[in-house]
Design a protein around this motif. Structure first.
Motif, PDB file in Angstrom:
ATOM      1  N   THR A   1      54.015 -42.743  -6.602  1.00 20.32           N
ATOM      2  CA  THR A   1      53.737 -43.504  -7.823  1.00 20.32           C
ATOM      3  C   THR A   1      53.621 -44.964  -7.456  1.00 20.32           C
ATOM      4  OG1 THR A   1      55.330 -41.986  -8.771  1.00 20.32           O
ATOM      5  CG2 THR A   1      54.433 -43.679 -10.205  1.00 20.32           C
ATOM      6  N   GLN A   2      52.581 -45.554  -7.937  1.00 21.51           N
ATOM      7  CA  GLN A   2      52.380 -46.962  -7.651  1.00 21.51           C
ATOM      8  C   GLN A   2      52.045 -47.676  -8.936  1.00 21.51           C
ATOM      9  OE1 GLN A   2      52.438 -48.764  -4.895  1.00 21.51           O
ATOM     10  NE2 GLN A   2      52.587 -47.201  -3.268  1.00 21.51           N
ATOM     11  N   GLN A   3      52.268 -48.927  -8.851  1.00 20.95           N
ATOM     12  CA  GLN A   3      51.886 -49.717 -10.016  1.00 20.95           C
ATOM     13  C   GLN A   3      50.557 -50.384  -9.748  1.00 20.95           C
ATOM     14  OE1 GLN A   3      53.690 -52.684 -11.998  1.00 20.95           O
ATOM     15  NE2 GLN A   3      54.931 -51.324 -13.257  1.00 20.95           N
ATOM     16  N   ILE A   4      49.649 -50.099 -10.595  1.00 19.98           N
ATOM     17  CA  ILE A   4      48.328 -50.711 -10.431  1.00 19.98           C
ATOM     18  C   ILE A   4      48.051 -51.494 -11.694  1.00 19.98           C
ATOM     19  CG2 ILE A   4      45.874 -50.330 -10.117  1.00 19.98           C
ATOM     20  CD1 ILE A   4      46.492 -47.842  -8.669  1.00 19.98           C
ATOM     21  N   LYS A   5      47.929 -52.777 -11.505  1.00 17.85           N
ATOM     22  CA  LYS A   5      47.616 -53.631 -12.627  1.00 17.85           C
ATOM     23  C   LYS A   5      48.556 -53.388 -13.775  1.00 17.85           C
ATOM     24  CE  LYS A   5      42.689 -54.083 -11.692  1.00 17.85           C
ATOM     25  NZ  LYS A   5      42.899 -54.623 -10.375  1.00 17.85           N
ATOM     26  N   GLY A   6      49.789 -53.234 -13.424  1.00 16.06           N
ATOM     27  CA  GLY A   6      50.791 -53.151 -14.473  1.00 16.06           C
ATOM     28  C   GLY A   6      51.062 -51.772 -15.007  1.00 16.06           C
ATOM     29  N   ALA A   7      50.234 -50.794 -14.646  1.00 21.47           N
ATOM     30  CA  ALA A   7      50.503 -49.457 -15.175  1.00 21.47           C
ATOM     31  C   ALA A   7      50.880 -48.553 -14.012  1.00 21.47           C
ATOM     32  CB  ALA A   7      49.271 -48.924 -15.883  1.00 21.47           C
ATOM     33  N   ASP A   8      51.762 -47.641 -14.309  1.00 19.68           N
ATOM     34  CA  ASP A   8      52.174 -46.715 -13.262  1.00 19.68           C
ATOM     35  C   ASP A   8      51.149 -45.629 -13.104  1.00 19.68           C
ATOM     36  OD1 ASP A   8      55.718 -46.908 -13.908  1.00 19.68           O
ATOM     37  OD2 ASP A   8      54.430 -47.873 -12.398  1.00 19.68           O
ATOM     38  N   PHE A   9      50.796 -45.358 -11.899  1.00 18.63           N
ATOM     39  CA  PHE A   9      49.836 -44.292 -11.639  1.00 18.63           C
ATOM     40  C   PHE A   9      50.390 -43.388 -10.552  1.00 18.63           C
ATOM     41  CE2 PHE A   9      45.928 -44.868 -13.822  1.00 18.63           C
ATOM     42  CZ  PHE A   9      45.870 -46.214 -14.141  1.00 18.63           C
ATOM     43  N   MET A  10      50.085 -42.162 -10.695  1.00 18.93           N
ATOM     44  CA  MET A  10      50.290 -41.259  -9.563  1.00 18.93           C
ATOM     45  C   MET A  10      49.128 -41.491  -8.615  1.00 18.93           C
ATOM     46  SD  MET A  10      52.947 -39.292  -9.964  1.00 18.93           S
ATOM     47  CE  MET A  10      52.625 -37.849  -8.992  1.00 18.93           C
ATOM     48  N   VAL A  11      49.484 -41.769  -7.365  1.00 17.63           N
ATOM     49  CA  VAL A  11      48.402 -42.043  -6.427  1.00 17.63           C
ATOM     50  C   VAL A  11      48.524 -41.122  -5.236  1.00 17.63           C
ATOM     51  CG1 VAL A  11      48.297 -44.445  -7.105  1.00 17.63           C
ATOM     52  CG2 VAL A  11      49.684 -43.765  -5.171  1.00 17.63           C
ATOM     53  N   TRP A  12      47.449 -41.051  -4.530  1.00 20.63           N
ATOM     54  CA  TRP A  12      47.435 -40.335  -3.274  1.00 20.63           C
ATOM     55  C   TRP A  12      47.259 -41.319  -2.154  1.00 20.63           C
ATOM     56  CZ3 TRP A  12      43.671 -36.474  -5.726  1.00 20.63           C
ATOM     57  CH2 TRP A  12      44.386 -35.348  -6.147  1.00 20.63           C
ATOM     58  N   ARG A  13      48.031 -41.092  -1.151  1.00 17.41           N
ATOM     59  CA  ARG A  13      47.880 -41.976  -0.003  1.00 17.41           C
ATOM     60  C   ARG A  13      47.496 -41.130   1.192  1.00 17.41           C
ATOM     61  NH1 ARG A  13      50.377 -46.909   1.688  1.00 17.41           N
ATOM     62  NH2 ARG A  13      51.564 -46.997  -0.246  1.00 17.41           N
ATOM     63  N   TRP A  14      46.516 -41.586   1.861  1.00 17.62           N
ATOM     64  CA  TRP A  14      46.075 -40.868   3.049  1.00 17.62           C
ATOM     65  C   TRP A  14      46.916 -41.356   4.198  1.00 17.62           C
ATOM     66  CZ3 TRP A  14      43.184 -36.824   4.086  1.00 17.62           C
ATOM     67  CH2 TRP A  14      42.689 -36.656   5.386  1.00 17.62           C
ATOM     68  N   ILE A  15      47.650 -40.442   4.791  1.00 17.49           N
ATOM     69  CA  ILE A  15      48.564 -40.913   5.824  1.00 17.49           C
ATOM     70  C   ILE A  15      48.243 -40.327   7.176  1.00 17.49           C
ATOM     71  CG2 ILE A  15      50.482 -41.450   4.338  1.00 17.49           C
ATOM     72  CD1 ILE A  15      51.593 -38.731   4.857  1.00 17.49           C
ATOM     73  N   GLN A  16      47.059 -39.925   7.365  1.00 17.30           N
ATOM     74  CA  GLN A  16      46.747 -39.437   8.700  1.00 17.30           C
ATOM     75  C   GLN A  16      46.308 -40.608   9.542  1.00 17.30           C
ATOM     76  OE1 GLN A  16      43.291 -37.055   9.006  1.00 17.30           O
ATOM     77  NE2 GLN A  16      44.001 -36.041  10.845  1.00 17.30           N
ATOM     78  N   PRO A  17      46.935 -40.772  10.640  1.00 17.23           N
ATOM     79  CA  PRO A  17      46.489 -41.861  11.499  1.00 17.23           C
ATOM     80  C   PRO A  17      45.097 -41.542  11.994  1.00 17.23           C
ATOM     81  CG  PRO A  17      48.123 -40.546  12.634  1.00 17.23           C
ATOM     82  CD  PRO A  17      48.040 -40.035  11.245  1.00 17.23           C
ATOM     83  N   PRO A  18      44.284 -42.536  12.104  1.00 18.28           N
ATOM     84  CA  PRO A  18      42.903 -42.252  12.464  1.00 18.28           C
ATOM     85  C   PRO A  18      42.808 -41.605  13.831  1.00 18.28           C
ATOM     86  CG  PRO A  18      43.342 -44.601  12.555  1.00 18.28           C
ATOM     87  CD  PRO A  18      44.549 -43.969  11.990  1.00 18.28           C
TER      88      PRO A  18
END
Lengths: 90, 830
Positions: free
Chosen positions: B659-676
């Motif tokens: 969960t991240q805050q984007i522009k003041g609103a909480d969003f469920m986000v996906w983060r790509w965590i594979q190292p290139p």
């Protein structure tokens, strides 16, 4: 990437040397026997025929279908294989 | 062209005429070149012919080709006289007087069989432009259609074609034009090899008319046909169908029931069949897809009088009424699979011709031939034996009719047995259930009288009971009162009078059931004395034949209905289960598809983030969804999306949900965590394909110059210094060889050529060994020697090079990193 068979890739990757005619893509046991009976026992002999026809795949297909009971796909595969071999090594 | 007589030189020159340079004509290559020549010639003719044919589309102008001329002449010659007599199959129908009505009939009748037609049909189907020749088209189509009929030879089909032509002559001008087409059509029909053009042209018109009439290109699928037929049904009012059939009905039927037709060889009386289309139920049309298989049943169980001869064909083996009866009788015999399909089939087959009728009530427009054509075609394809097995087919049909007849007889006998009680007879009754006492107590004549009395009483009671059971009004009750009985018996025979009581007493005395039940005042009372008898009733009612039939029929129908319902339930359950399963699969597939797309998006985003530090390394889930799924699909894909999200969070390790805050609103986000991964775009050497030995490389290096092929693909290269990278790569590969003095990458060559010059032949030999047959960036590299003077011609600047080049340390590709750091001295490139 076009769909080439493993046989094709194997054949095209190196000079054909003394490979038998069954090493050609599209030529299996049955067709191989048929060709060998007619004297085309090595791949280079078939190559010779291909070159005689000026590397024209269509004509080669005709010829192959004539000489053996090959179907269109087999003939096409073989012609394509020879053509690529020629492109690579001639 | 006597191509076999061509000498090699002639063959050679002929091929050259077509602008083609052949190789040497040897014994091996001769047949090939002959074939090629033939092909060239055909193409030529086609082109020529095409031009010609297009000019004479449907006009009656002379055909350019001689074959067509012949046909034309023939057809015109034959036209006046021909009648149905030519074709033996159902020769009775069709006569020229009512061409309008009969057209379809005759056409249908004519078996014009030729295997070519199938192909023609196919071509026809594929055709294009539209023509107006409806009727004619139809006729042609039907003529062609009757392909399914066995024909002894091409002649009949020929005459058929002409016949249709003749027929069309009856109509005004519009027909005339079509004659040509017809003629053309009869081309293949005759088995003559018409040019493809003809048929294709015809096909064009043909299918066009189909399109016109049917309202859509007739696809070969049966479903489409049934679809069209349904459309036709809905469009055509049934009311018009019921009146006289006439035209094409048979045609359609014939088209659809080739098998039935074959069976029904022999004279048919279509006339009486006309207009007897009883109840047409629409559902029959929907069974079209079943029709091909059930054609036989249709022919057998037709309970509608078929309107036309063709229908006759279809309907049954016998004549009108007989077949009707037979079909009715057959019904009880056949079980579920038959009877339930019989009536709709019958209805359907009736429909099909009817629809033709709907279209051209007065104008005699030959209507939708496309559906029948296609159906017929399918029939032909599926069930059509080659014309050679003509008699075999007849034989099978004959066997089939014999079997049906057998069943019919069986049914009749069964019913008769069921219904009738003891075989009555006026003769002397030898056996009776009364025992030997009876014999001894009375004299012969008395015995006879008594027995006769009893017999007639029994019969009468049986009849009464039977009629009562059947619901006839005149017999209100099942049993007769004593007075009535007495009256009746006296009426029969005066002698009976004395013996009535005696016989009744004997009945009582008889231990077994003699077929008469006696009851007292109140029903079901057992009587022990004659005086108590008030009612007599029969225990073996004899019902009239029709009543029996009806009852039997009803019983069978009920049973069949029950079975059908059960089967239907089971089927529906099965289908439902299958449907659900399929849906599930589909959804899962969609889900996986979505998952993959999400991963792709995230990965690209991740990589973009690598390069561009300004971007956030995560993406909000709703944003991803909105970018992947179209707005109009969002609601539909909601479920799929949910599943995909769940799948990702559970199964995908490279994506982290947070969960991240984007522009003041909480969003469920996906983060790509594979190292290139190490980018596989870099150029690297990937090993050797084959060992270099004497066979595949020259024994000694010939020149100091090399041409290396297949190092790159000029279209695929990105970036502006890829050629340097390539040079680097080569230098690295030959790092042990410090004799390379000049490298030039030919950027524009399709083959990915690189030119290398070495200090000496020995160096180039080493380089050759290092490079030839290696894999670079997924491509197999080949090397060959170049002549020095040519090389200098091409690269004059190379003449002066003599400084060996070394791999530079400035451009460090990943390939080089692990192996070595490039030479400390940056090399100068020439």
């Amino acid at each position: 990437m076009s769909t080439t068979s493993q046989k094709h890739r194997n054949f095209v990757s190196e000079p054909m040397a003394d490979k038998p005619v069954t090493a050609l893509a599209g030529i299996g046991d049955r067709l191989g026997h048929s060709l060998m009976e007619q004297g085309y026992d090595k791949a280079y002999v078939v190559l010779g025929q291909f070159l005689l026809l000026r590397k024209d795949t269509e004509l080669f297909c005709y010829w192959l279908k004539d000489v053996t009971a090959a179907n269109s796909k087999q003939a096409d595969d073989c012609a394509q294989c020879l053509k690529e071999w020629c492109d690579a090594f001639l | 062209m006597a191509s076999t007589q061509l000498t090699d030189e002639e063959l050679f020159s002929q091929l050259k005429c077509f602008g083609y340079t052949p190789g040497p004509v040897t014994e091996n290559t001769r047949p090939v070149y002959l074939k090629k020549l033939k092909k060239f010639r055909e193409e030529q003719q086609q082109q020529r012919g095409k031009g010609r044919v297009s000019g004479t589309s449907s006009s009656s102008t002379g055909a350019p080709r001689p074959v067509r001329h012949d046909v034309r002449r023939l057809s015109s010659g034959r036209r006046p006289g021909l009648k149905s007599s030519v074709l033996g199959f159902s020769s009775d129908e069709s006569d020229a007087e009512t061409p309008l009505k009969r057209k379809g009939l005759d056409h249908m009748k004519r078996p014009s069989r030729s295997p070519h037609l199938q192909q023609q049909q196919l071509k026809i189907r594929a055709a294009t432009p539209l023509n107006e020749a409806n009727k004619k088209q139809y006729g042609v189509g039907t003529a062609l259609k009757s392909n399914s009929f066995p024909s002894p030879d091409g002649q009949t089909s020929a005459s058929l074609g002409w016949e249709t032509g003749k027929r069309s002559m009856h109509d005004p001008e519009s027909r005339d034009e079509d004659v040509n087409d017809e003629v053309q059509n009869s081309h293949p029909v005759n088995g003559r090899s018409a040019a493809r053009l003809n048929t294709s042209k015809l096909a064009g018109e043909y299918s066009d008319s189909d399109e016109e009439e049917v309202g859509g290109p007739g696809g070969p699928e049966r479903d489409r046909r049934s679809l069209e037929l349904r459309r036709i049904y809905t469009s055509g009012p049934f009311a018009t169908l019921v009146d006289g059939r006439g035209s094409r009905i048979g045609g359609k039927n014939c088209a659809l029931n080739p098998l039935g037709n074959r069976a029904m060889a022999g004279g048919r009386e279509e006339d009486e069949e006309r207009g007897k289309k009883g109840d047409l139920d629409a559902s029959g049309g929907l069974r079209s897809h079943m029709l091909p298989r059930k054609s036989i049943y249709v022919s057998l169980g037709e309970d509608h009088r078929s309107n036309t001869g063709e229908n006759n064909h279809v309907n049954s083996e016998e004549g009108a009424s007989g077949s009707n009866m037979a079909s009715v009788a057959l019904r009880p015999r056949y079980r579920a699979s038959y009877s339930s399909t019989l009536s709709p089939q019958g209805g359907y087959s009736n429909h099909i011709p009817v629809q033709n009728h709907a279209y051209g009530p007065g104008t005699q427009k030959k209507k939708p031939t496309a559906p029948e054509d296609e159906l017929l075609l399918q029939f032909k394809r599926e069930e059509q034996p080659s014309s050679g097995s003509f008699s075999a087919h007849y034989l099978s049909m004959f066997l089939l009719t014999a079997a049906c007849l057998f069943f019919l007889l069986l049914g009749l006998m069964y019913i008769r047995m069921r219904g009738s009680g003891s075989p009555g007879g006026d003769g002397v009754i030898k056996s009776h259930p009364f025992g030997s006492n009876f014999d001894s107590s009375y004299s012969k004549t008395e015995k006879d009288v008594i027995l006769k009395l009893l017999l007639s009483l029994h019969d009468h009671l049986a009849i009464v009971a039977g009629h009562h059971d059947c619901g006839e009004q005149q017999y209100a009750s099942r049993s007769l009162s004593r007075e009535q009985v007495t009256q009746y018996l006296l009426a029969q025979n005066g002698d009976f009078k004395d013996f009535i009581d005696v016989s009744l007493e004997w009945i009582i005395r008889a231990g077994q059931d003699v077929g008469i039940r006696l009851s007292g005042q109140r029903a079901d009372d057992l009587v022990t004395d004659v005086s108590e008898i008030s009612w007599l009733e029969s225990t073996h009612p004899r019902m009239p034949f029709t009543c029996r039939f009806r009852r039997a029929l009803l019983t069978v129908m009920n049973k069949v209905l029950v079975v059908a319902v059960v089967v239907g339930l089971v089927c529906s359950v099965v289908f439902y289960v299958k449907y659900r399963w399929r849906r599930e699969e589909e959804e899962t597939r969609q889900m996986y598809d979505m998952v993959e797309r999400i991963i792709d998006v995230l990965r690209t985003h991740g990589e973009a983030c690598q390069e561009n530090r300004d971007l956030e390394p995560y993406l909000p889930i709703p944003h991803v969804r909105d970018s992947l799924v179209q707005p109009q699909d969002r609601r539909k894909m909601k479920k799929v999306w949910e599943r995909a999200v769940k799948f990702l969070s559970a199964n995908e390790s490279r994506i982290r949900t947070e969960t991240q805050q984007i522009k003041g609103a909480d969003f469920m986000v996906w983060r790509w965590i594979q190292p290139p991964l190490s980018s596989d775009k870099s150029k690297m050497w990937q090993g050797k394909a084959f060992p270099l030995d004497r066979r595949n490389s020259p024994p000694n290096s010939l020149t100091p110059c090399l041409k290396i092929r297949n190092m790159f693909d000029p279209d695929m290269e990105v970036g502006d210094s890829w050629d340097l990278a390539i040079q680097e790569a080569i230098l690295e590969k030959c790092s042990d060889n410090d004799g390379i003095v000049h490298i030039s990458v030919d950027k524009n060559s399709k083959e990915g050529c690189v030119y290398v010059k070495c200090l000496s032949a020995e160096h180039s030999g080493k380089a050759f060994k290092a490079l030839h047959g290696s894999w670079f960036d997924g491509k197999l590299v080949t090397v060959k020697y170049l002549r020095l003077d040519r090389y200098h011609q091409r690269f004059p600047q190379a003449q002066g090079c003599s400084v060996p080049l070394k791999a530079s340390s400035l451009h460090q590709t990943p390939a080089s990193c692990p192996l070595q750091h490039g030479g400390p001295n940056s090399s100068g490139f020439s």
